[in-house]
Design a protein around this motif. Structure first.
Motif, PDB file in Angstrom:
ATOM      1  N   LEU A  68      34.946   8.444 -65.922  1.00 53.27           N
ATOM      2  CA  LEU A  68      36.081   7.937 -65.722  1.00 53.27           C
ATOM      3  C   LEU A  68      36.700   8.197 -64.649  1.00 53.27           C
ATOM      4  CD1 LEU A  68      36.916   7.266 -69.556  1.00 53.27           C
ATOM      5  CD2 LEU A  68      36.027   5.305 -68.055  1.00 53.27           C
ATOM      6  N   TYR A 105      40.301   6.303 -62.707  1.00 58.67           N
ATOM      7  CA  TYR A 105      41.324   6.308 -63.775  1.00 58.67           C
ATOM      8  C   TYR A 105      42.578   7.271 -63.107  1.00 58.67           C
ATOM      9  CZ  TYR A 105      42.612   7.194 -68.505  1.00 58.67           C
ATOM     10  OH  TYR A 105      43.481   7.203 -69.909  1.00 58.67           O
ATOM     11  N   VAL A 122      42.586  11.584 -70.212  1.00 54.36           N
ATOM     12  CA  VAL A 122      41.880  10.352 -70.759  1.00 54.36           C
ATOM     13  C   VAL A 122      42.066  10.570 -72.411  1.00 54.36           C
ATOM     14  CG1 VAL A 122      39.689   9.152 -71.277  1.00 54.36           C
ATOM     15  CG2 VAL A 122      40.237  10.117 -68.941  1.00 54.36           C
ATOM     16  N   GLY A 135      43.593   3.939 -74.152  1.00 60.30           N
ATOM     17  CA  GLY A 135      42.672   4.775 -74.141  1.00 60.30           C
ATOM     18  C   GLY A 135      41.057   4.271 -74.247  1.00 60.30           C
ATOM     19  N   TYR A 136      40.139   4.966 -74.823  1.00 61.09           N
ATOM     20  CA  TYR A 136      38.933   4.554 -74.940  1.00 61.09           C
ATOM     21  C   TYR A 136      38.326   4.807 -76.250  1.00 61.09           C
ATOM     22  CZ  TYR A 136      38.700   3.561 -70.018  1.00 61.09           C
ATOM     23  OH  TYR A 136      39.094   3.356 -68.669  1.00 61.09           O
ATOM     24  N   ALA A 150      34.690  11.544 -69.691  1.00 56.10           N
ATOM     25  CA  ALA A 150      35.733  11.695 -68.913  1.00 56.10           C
ATOM     26  C   ALA A 150      35.451  11.750 -67.347  1.00 56.10           C
ATOM     27  CB  ALA A 150      36.843  12.801 -69.528  1.00 56.10           C
TER      28      ALA A 150
END
Length: 262
Positions: free
Chosen positions: A82, A88, A93, A56-57, A79
């Motif tokens: 991404l 993605y 996310v 993830g982040y 999000a």
């Protein structure tokens, strides 16, 4: 050093509505002071800094003055970036925050984005003269959550007419003040004031709905609700109460993509 910057209007389907957030997707960690200076230069309610972390982040949020523990609209905006500009390849996310734990954002079939956040826990507090003087209107009840006060009123019209004394609000010991009431066309409405964080009135506040959703779910006896934040820019949210978690859904629109040169 050059960094790509996205500015996204969150909780709206069109630009110039909702709540603008800046998003920087990084490939390496920046020094905290530099992130704070970038947020100050952007002069938006929040700037999110996002860096890959496992599957993830990692995410951090800064107002022009301070780092905050949780920010909904800038997480939604991150999000959105991404999903739309980094290809993605899954519908969810996963974000990790050092202060708020695991947060997820899911892209729904209708294009809305859904935040999965922890619920706030509130308790009713006694009438606070300084708080009421700062807001300028006596509420029915006052609650205190982890970081914010929640003041409950009878009608949407009362919320629309509130005109706080921001000098007095700035002196209160809290992140911000939420004012809320039943809505005319939605289940509930709100406004959010946070001069302590450099944000006199936030346009649409995802994190405040971690407080609002549990309260209104109990009051209305329903888990799924609609909400509107009544700032000048306005924002529309779909809300779901899941006990220890809440889901907050909204749309987003890209305003700009640019480059920071430091």
């Amino acid at each position: 050093m050059k960094l790509t910057l996205y500015q996204v209007d969150a909780f709206t389907a069109e630009v110039f509505g909702g709540n603008p957030a800046a998003v920087c997707i990084l490939d390496h960690t920046l020094e905290e002071g530099l992130m704070q200076r970038i947020a100050q230069e952007n002069n938006l309610a929040e700037t999110a800094f996002v860096i890959p972390h496992g599957d993830g982040y990692h995410i951090r949020w800064f107002t022009p003055e301070v780092e905050v523990a949780l920010c909904g609209h800038a997480t939604l905006a991150s999000a959105f970036v991404l999903f739309n500009y980094f290809k993605y390849n899954t519908n969810t996310v996963r974000f990790i925050s050092n202060q708020s734990g695991e947060l997820r954002v899911t892209k729904e079939q209708d294009g809305w984005l859904t935040l999965d956040f922890p619920s706030d826990h509130i308790s009713q507090v006694k009438e606070d003269t300084a708080l009421i003087e700062a807001i300028g209107l006596i509420p029915n009840r006052i609650y205190k959550g982890a970081t914010d006060y929640l003041l409950i009123y009878n009608s949407q019209l009362e919320i629309e007419k509130i005109s706080p004394n921001f000098h007095l609000l700035h002196q209160l010991d809290c992140r911000g003040i939420i004012v809320s009431a039943p809505g005319d066309s939605v289940d509930f409405v709100s406004r959010f004031f946070a001069p302590q964080c450099g944000i006199p009135e936030d346009p649409v506040t995802g994190s405040a709905h971690t407080t609002l959703i549990p309260y209104w779910a109990r009051q209305l006896g329903k888990a799924s609700m609609t909400a509107m934040q009544l700032s000048k820019r306005k924002g529309t949210l779909k809300c779901t109460y899941l006990g220890e978690r809440v889901k907050i859904s909204g749309q987003a629109a890209l305003y700009l993509k640019g480059e920071i040169e430091i």
